[in-house]
Design an enzyme around this catalytic site. Structure first.
Site, PDB file in Angstrom:
ATOM      1  N   LYS A  40       0.843  -1.196   0.000  1.00  0.00           N
ATOM      2  CA  LYS A  40       0.000   0.000   0.000  1.00  0.00           C
ATOM      3  C   LYS A  40       0.883   1.253   0.000  1.00  0.00           C
ATOM      4  O   LYS A  40       2.090   1.188   0.187  1.00  0.00           O
ATOM      5  CB  LYS A  40      -0.907   0.000   1.232  1.00  0.00           C
ATOM      6  N   ARG A 138     -10.371   0.655  14.799  1.00  0.00           N
ATOM      7  CA  ARG A 138     -10.437   1.403  13.542  1.00  0.00           C
ATOM      8  C   ARG A 138     -11.526   0.740  12.706  1.00  0.00           C
ATOM      9  O   ARG A 138     -12.657   0.598  13.161  1.00  0.00           O
ATOM     10  CB  ARG A 138      -9.076   1.405  12.845  1.00  0.00           C
ATOM     11  N   HIS A 167      -6.302  -6.833  12.896  1.00  0.00           N
ATOM     12  CA  HIS A 167      -5.006  -6.156  12.904  1.00  0.00           C
ATOM     13  C   HIS A 167      -4.606  -5.850  14.340  1.00  0.00           C
ATOM     14  O   HIS A 167      -5.424  -5.416  15.146  1.00  0.00           O
ATOM     15  CB  HIS A 167      -5.081  -4.870  12.084  1.00  0.00           C
ATOM     16  N   ARG A 222       1.003 -10.867   7.149  1.00  0.00           N
ATOM     17  CA  ARG A 222       0.910  -9.669   6.317  1.00  0.00           C
ATOM     18  C   ARG A 222       2.036  -8.683   6.664  1.00  0.00           C
ATOM     19  O   ARG A 222       1.773  -7.581   7.180  1.00  0.00           O
ATOM     20  CB  ARG A 222      -0.436  -8.960   6.533  1.00  0.00           C
ATOM     21  N   TYR A 263      18.063  30.810   7.081  1.00  0.00           N
ATOM     22  CA  TYR A 263      17.031  31.659   7.680  1.00  0.00           C
ATOM     23  C   TYR A 263      17.157  31.708   9.200  1.00  0.00           C
ATOM     24  O   TYR A 263      17.392  30.692   9.860  1.00  0.00           O
ATOM     25  CB  TYR A 263      15.643  31.125   7.319  1.00  0.00           C
ATOM     26  N   CYS A 310      15.870  24.436   4.314  1.00  0.00           N
ATOM     27  CA  CYS A 310      14.995  25.313   3.528  1.00  0.00           C
ATOM     28  C   CYS A 310      14.099  24.477   2.606  1.00  0.00           C
ATOM     29  O   CYS A 310      14.219  23.256   2.535  1.00  0.00           O
ATOM     30  CB  CYS A 310      15.837  26.276   2.707  1.00  0.00           C
ATOM     31  N   ASP A 312      14.100  24.223  -0.624  1.00  0.00           N
ATOM     32  CA  ASP A 312      14.756  23.652  -1.784  1.00  0.00           C
ATOM     33  C   ASP A 312      16.217  23.275  -1.552  1.00  0.00           C
ATOM     34  O   ASP A 312      16.863  22.783  -2.477  1.00  0.00           O
ATOM     35  CB  ASP A 312      14.735  24.650  -2.945  1.00  0.00           C
TER      36      ASP A 312
END
Length: 374
Positions: A40, A138, A167, A222, A263, A310, A312
């Protein structure tokens, strides 16, 4: 790095993934269980289709996906292995999944009815796994509603009940009392299913329980995170991290003691030093919360990142070394050479390594696979 190297790259080692799946499948086989590789969230950020193919080569015989769309992507890629999907929106049309031999999960009478209606439209019986909520709270059927669900499923001609499942909440904490409590509730749910005339497979064990609770393997395990080489248990295992996150140096510069970086000027050079600029930042999956507390592997050693991460880019303090332009920067890897790991990142920012690797599917990051041809 070569001239066509991307600004950031995730390298996925499929040989390592095969090693992990083989280890997990052998543990399951020792208990008489088959193995479902969970792919998943685009294979936990590693790429669902290449991961699924490698996992099946290594001993998995089932695949698990969250949504029907994820499952149909695998089918469109030519993958025909048994495949379970378990969480979709109320408006989802299950008919295409039934037509494509995708197993579906039902945890309520409403879900079962929707699946049966879709099966009639598809002209094909739906393969269904009934989910009992044993304590995670859940999705899944509450115990009070379980007898009605299994009775209805047993009587529904458009449905074949393949399995019951649940689960675990705390399998990564060996000895936690909830594990045995959930196992007892699962056993009771199985008994009710049998009394209703069903003869389903059982599956409960996630990665942690595959490794530490062979008594809960039942018919199928699983594993998810463990197939990607990240160990959910406190005890060491022979798992090999599959993902490496890397970039390169695009600029170096020398600054004087007393100059500050990035920064907010949260970091100030205590000596004359060389800085290396790396064109990767929080838009590419580097958590800004690692600012001031992360290293990278660059030019043969770990080096600290100076100042804030930052959007980028980030800046590495290289001291008196000057790495060449294009030098590889490993942001995290398997740790074999001392480089940071996804687990290290997670521990520093108070999360789990699952979140780190699944967060690496981003527009500016290229994926590259090692070991695709076997």
């Amino acid at each position: 790095m070569s001239p066509d190297s991307p600004r950031a790259e995730v390298v996925v080692d499929l040989a390592a993934l095969r090693h992990n799946v083989a280890l997990l499948a052998s543990r399951a086989a020792a208990s008489g269980a088959a193995t479902m590789a969970v792919v998943k969230a685009d294979g936990y950020g590693h790429g669902a289709v290449p991961v699924a193919r490698a996992a099946l080569q290594a001993g998995a015989t089932w695949l698990g996906a969250c949504s029907l769309d994820e499952a149909l992507t695998l089918r469109a890629a030519g993958i025909t292995a048994p495949l379970l999907t378990w969480l979709d929106l109320p408006a989802t049309d299950f008919a295409p999944g039934i037509a494509a031999d995708v197993d579906l999960s039902a945890g309520s009478l409403h879900e079962l009815a929707r699946i049966a209606e879709a099966a009639r439209r598809a002209g094909k019986k739906a393969r269904v796994h009934l989910k009992i909520d044993t304590g995670l709270s859940r999705n899944g059927c509450p115990a009070a509603d379980w007898p009605a669900l299994v009775k209805e499923a047993a009587a529904e001609p458009a449905v074949e009940v393949v399995a019951i499942w649940s689960h675990l909440a705390c399998a990564d904490e060996p000895g936690h009392p909830s594990i045995d409590r959930q196992a007892d509730r699962f056993a009771a749910a199985y008994g009710i299913a049998r009394e209703a005339g069903l003869n389903p497979l059982r599956h409960l064990a996630n990665s942690a329980a595959t490794l530490n609770r062979p008594d809960l393997h039942f018919d199928l395990v699983r594993p998810g995170i463990a197939i990607y080489g990240l160990n959910p248990n406190p005890e060491p295992e022979d798992l090999r991290p599959v993902m490496t996150f890397r970039s390169s140096v695009v600029l170096t510069k020398r600054i004087r003691a007393g100059e500050s970086v990035s920064y907010g000027h949260t970091w100030t050079a205590q000596r004359d030093t060389t800085l290396a600029l790396v064109p990767t930042g929080y838009a590419d999956g580097v958590p800004r919360t690692l600012s001031g507390r992360m290293d990278v592997w660059l030019h043969g050693k770990r080096r600290p990142v100076a100042g804030r991460v930052c959007m980028d880019q980030l800046v590495v303090d290289c001291g008196d070394d000057e790495p060449p332009l294009g030098a590889e920067v490993v942001l995290f890897g398997d740790g074999a050479n001392g480089e940071p790991t996804a687990r290290e990142w997670a521990d520093k920012i108070g999360t789990i390594d699952y979140e780190i690797v699944t967060g690496m599917y981003r527009p500016r990051i290229r994926r590259r696979y090692l070991g695709e041809d076997v």
